[in-house]
Design an enzyme around this catalytic site. Sequence first.
Site, PDB file in Angstrom:
ATOM      1  N   HIS A  15      97.320 -47.771  28.852  1.00  0.00           N
ATOM      2  CA  HIS A  15      98.052 -49.022  29.034  1.00  0.00           C
ATOM      3  C   HIS A  15      99.320 -49.042  28.167  1.00  0.00           C
ATOM      4  CE1 HIS A  15      98.262 -53.565  28.342  1.00  0.00           C
ATOM      5  NE2 HIS A  15      98.447 -53.422  29.629  1.00  0.00           N
ATOM      6  N   GLU A  38      99.943 -46.089  32.571  1.00  0.00           N
ATOM      7  CA  GLU A  38     100.326 -47.385  33.153  1.00  0.00           C
ATOM      8  C   GLU A  38     101.582 -47.854  32.440  1.00  0.00           C
ATOM      9  OE1 GLU A  38     100.663 -51.829  33.356  1.00  0.00           O
ATOM     10  OE2 GLU A  38     100.426 -50.602  31.571  1.00  0.00           O
ATOM     11  N   ASP A  87     105.483 -50.468  32.854  1.00  0.00           N
ATOM     12  CA  ASP A  87     106.054 -51.666  33.474  1.00  0.00           C
ATOM     13  C   ASP A  87     107.559 -51.493  33.704  1.00  0.00           C
ATOM     14  OD1 ASP A  87     103.557 -53.424  32.805  1.00  0.00           O
ATOM     15  OD2 ASP A  87     104.154 -52.576  30.878  1.00  0.00           O
ATOM     16  N   HIS A 116     107.766 -54.321  29.094  1.00  0.00           N
ATOM     17  CA  HIS A 116     106.696 -55.203  29.554  1.00  0.00           C
ATOM     18  C   HIS A 116     107.145 -56.656  29.675  1.00  0.00           C
ATOM     19  CE1 HIS A 116     103.415 -58.062  29.042  1.00  0.00           C
ATOM     20  NE2 HIS A 116     102.827 -57.290  29.938  1.00  0.00           N
ATOM     21  N   GLU A 150     103.749 -50.675  37.256  1.00  0.00           N
ATOM     22  CA  GLU A 150     103.616 -52.117  37.450  1.00  0.00           C
ATOM     23  C   GLU A 150     104.994 -52.733  37.636  1.00  0.00           C
ATOM     24  OE1 GLU A 150     101.425 -54.441  34.511  1.00  0.00           O
ATOM     25  OE2 GLU A 150     102.255 -56.259  35.409  1.00  0.00           O
TER      26      GLU A 150
HETATM   27  O1  G3P Z   1      98.349 -53.297  34.778  1.00  0.00           O
HETATM   28  C1  G3P Z   1      97.395 -53.715  33.856  1.00  0.00           C
HETATM   29  C2  G3P Z   1      98.037 -54.621  32.845  1.00  0.00           C
HETATM   30  O2  G3P Z   1      99.143 -53.944  32.325  1.00  0.00           O
HETATM   31  C3  G3P Z   1      98.485 -55.907  33.414  1.00  0.00           C
HETATM   32  O3  G3P Z   1      98.944 -56.757  32.485  1.00  0.00           O
HETATM   33  O4  G3P Z   1     100.603 -57.938  31.185  1.00  0.00           O
HETATM   34  O5  G3P Z   1      99.669 -55.799  30.339  1.00  0.00           O
HETATM   35  O6  G3P Z   1     101.260 -55.775  32.232  1.00  0.00           O
HETATM   36  P1  G3P Z   1     100.183 -56.540  31.527  1.00  0.00           P
HETATM   37 MG    MG Z   2     101.365 -53.610  32.759  1.00  0.00          MG
END
Ligand code: G3P
Ligand code: MG
Length: 241
Positions: free
Chosen positions: A7, A34, A36, A49, A109
């Site tokens: 993450h 993962e 963003d 993020h 994401e």
């Molecule tokens: O994609 C899983 C998680 O990353 C979703 O929440 O806010 O951490 O991007 P966030």
């Molecule tokens: Mg995320």
Amino acid sequence: MKRIYAHRGVSSIRPENTIAAFKELSKTNVDWLETDISITSDEELFILHDDYLDRTTNISGAITTLNSAEVKKADAGSWFDSDFVNEHVPTVHETIDLINKQHLNVNIELKAVVADNANHLADVLVEKLNKEIDRLNPEVEVLISSFNPIMLLKLQRLKPELKYACLFKKETLDDDWNLYLQACHAQAIHVENKTLTKEKVQEFKKHGYEVNVWTVDDKARANQLFNWGVDGIFTNRAQEF
Ligand code: G3P
Ligand code: MG
């Protein structure tokens, strides 16, 4: 097969969503990143993020109001530890290069765009991301997710062949979750760990969906979720899995 997603990179020991956090993956057993995606006012794609740079850099403001030169100058490591003073906010371009080089797979994401010209910037974001995804090595597996169904549908018009997931917070996971997944042609549901029950997981699985859960840093909880039939978990502690 049970899957672990790092993450925002190995974000418990490196500043989240930086090259340092991504490179650290090579020291772990985890090969799924993962991360963003966001866009600047001059329409360049970066990894960030939050909507604002305030929490994770030494500059202030919404990314959609800053230009790429300003974002490139930001220190994205010192907030975490002075050892990381040289970390910057990565461009999507350099992140794609790193994914290829490190033979990673990626869950991208799509952040909802917050701006006066949001719909235009969102269109540019998916158009540019589409081209960046084309630069990935063919063996790289890609999973696209978003809390925002409009973002998913925009990219899906350009890249229908990719795998898509709808993201839910515990507050937004309502009885209409299946409408969102069906409308977005999603094959996976990404749900929040807090308050998730075995019954809910079984309901998602009964409908044939892949189930991935965020964010799980506790190994006992990860095992419990996998025993319930969950397919993957997002963790900040990839170094421990
Ligand atoms: O994609 C899983 C998680 O990353 C979703 O929440 O806010 O951490 O991007 P966030
Ligand atoms: Mg995320």
